[in-house]
Design a protein around this motif. Structure first.
Motif, PDB file in Angstrom:
ATOM      1  N   GLN A  52      13.676 -31.417 -19.526  1.00  0.00           N
ATOM      2  CA  GLN A  52      13.248 -30.069 -19.140  1.00  0.00           C
ATOM      3  C   GLN A  52      14.125 -29.509 -18.015  1.00  0.00           C
ATOM      4  O   GLN A  52      14.417 -28.310 -17.988  1.00  0.00           O
ATOM      5  N   VAL A  53      14.549 -30.375 -17.097  1.00  0.00           N
ATOM      6  CA  VAL A  53      15.457 -29.932 -16.033  1.00  0.00           C
ATOM      7  C   VAL A  53      16.786 -29.501 -16.647  1.00  0.00           C
ATOM      8  O   VAL A  53      17.338 -28.440 -16.318  1.00  0.00           O
ATOM      9  N   ILE A  54      17.310 -30.318 -17.553  1.00  0.00           N
ATOM     10  CA  ILE A  54      18.586 -29.988 -18.204  1.00  0.00           C
ATOM     11  C   ILE A  54      18.453 -28.721 -19.043  1.00  0.00           C
ATOM     12  O   ILE A  54      19.375 -27.904 -19.117  1.00  0.00           O
ATOM     13  N   ALA A  55      17.279 -28.531 -19.653  1.00  0.00           N
ATOM     14  CA  ALA A  55      17.048 -27.325 -20.452  1.00  0.00           C
ATOM     15  C   ALA A  55      16.922 -26.074 -19.596  1.00  0.00           C
ATOM     16  O   ALA A  55      17.038 -24.957 -20.104  1.00  0.00           O
ATOM     17  N   GLY A  56      16.661 -26.256 -18.314  1.00  0.00           N
ATOM     18  CA  GLY A  56      16.484 -25.113 -17.435  1.00  0.00           C
ATOM     19  C   GLY A  56      15.065 -24.598 -17.410  1.00  0.00           C
ATOM     20  O   GLY A  56      14.804 -23.497 -16.906  1.00  0.00           O
ATOM     21  N   THR A  57      14.110 -25.382 -17.925  1.00  0.00           N
ATOM     22  CA  THR A  57      12.708 -24.960 -17.913  1.00  0.00           C
ATOM     23  C   THR A  57      11.925 -25.584 -16.768  1.00  0.00           C
ATOM     24  O   THR A  57      10.787 -25.206 -16.518  1.00  0.00           O
ATOM     25  N   LEU A  58      12.532 -26.537 -16.084  1.00  0.00           N
ATOM     26  CA  LEU A  58      11.928 -27.181 -14.916  1.00  0.00           C
ATOM     27  C   LEU A  58      13.000 -27.203 -13.831  1.00  0.00           C
ATOM     28  O   LEU A  58      14.118 -27.655 -14.075  1.00  0.00           O
ATOM     29  N   ALA A  59      12.662 -26.673 -12.654  1.00  0.00           N
ATOM     30  CA  ALA A  59      13.680 -26.476 -11.621  1.00  0.00           C
ATOM     31  C   ALA A  59      14.022 -27.779 -10.907  1.00  0.00           C
ATOM     32  O   ALA A  59      13.125 -28.516 -10.483  1.00  0.00           O
ATOM     33  N   ALA A  60      15.305 -28.043 -10.789  1.00  0.00           N
ATOM     34  CA  ALA A  60      15.763 -29.179  -9.997  1.00  0.00           C
ATOM     35  C   ALA A  60      15.595 -28.871  -8.522  1.00  0.00           C
ATOM     36  O   ALA A  60      15.579 -27.703  -8.101  1.00  0.00           O
TER      37      ALA A  60
END
Length: 214
Positions: A52-60
């Motif tokens: 999800q982080v890599i997808a941009g749907t969960l913020a790093a």
């Protein structure tokens, strides 16, 4: 994989942690090139969160992600157009038929391969379900709809989370055959998150969680 192939995904100094929890990754640097990369780890190691982080749907928490030259922090819309990921828990397609869902997922994808989609849909035995609404489908059939769209999308990066969950054996064989074809090309990267090793597809690389420090 051609060792001189350019990275399609670059991960620079990435840190991610849930609030008040230890970091799942910290200072993570990686390059993912064409072919199939396995993101391997036991349940609870953070595979789904990292997808999800890599997808941009969960913020790093910090760090930089770049896909095919588009950076998530400076060009988020362009970045997300390069990545195919559908959260298996989403309900936003429930009122669409499987065919309409596919059209929605493929909208704007100039590289969408209709012949490949048809072959995968047939291999997944989706024909009887294409005109049913998504909420009527089993979890496995929903997963098939999403994966058929993603694997035919032509996007530089495709993210699959436990792709065999809920799949019957013929569909699993179709998935492995499709991934084996993708493993041999040079324009697309597929990251497969799995708690099981994969020995039926030629892998470009394996990323094991938890990451070793240093």
């Amino acid at each position: 994989m051609n060792p001189f192939s350019p990275a399609l995904l670059r991960i620079d100094a990435l840190r991610f942690a849930y609030p008040d929890q230890p970091a799942l990754v910290s200072g993570w640097n990686a390059s993912v090139g064409p072919g199939v990369t396995l993101l391997y780890g036991d349940t609870g190691t953070g595979k789904s969160a990292l997808l999800q982080v890599i997808a941009g749907t969960l913020a790093a928490s910090s760090g930089r992600l770049t896909v095919a030259g588009a950076s998530l922090d400076s060009a988020p819309e362009a970045y997300r157009r390069q990545v195919f990921f559908v959260d298996p828990t989403t309900d936003r397609f429930d009122q669409l038929t499987a065919r309409e869902c596919t059209a929605s997922l493929a909208e704007g994808d100039a590289g969408f391969d209709h012949a490949k989609w048809q072959a995968i849909a047939d291999g997944f035995s989706l024909a009887p379900h294409l005109d049913k609404k998504m909420f009527m489908l089993s979890t496995g059939s929903k997963r098939k709809v999403w994966m058929a769209a993603g694997l035919a999308s032509g996007r530089p990066l495709v993210l699959l989370d436990e792709p065999t969950a809920g799949l019957d054996m013929p569909s699993t064989r179709c998935l492995w055959a499709t991934l084996s074809e993708l493993a041999a090309q040079s324009k697309q990267a597929v990251i497969v998150a799995s708690a099981a090793r994969i020995d039926t597809v030629p892998l470009a690389a394996t990323i094991e969680l938890p990451l070793r420090e240093g």
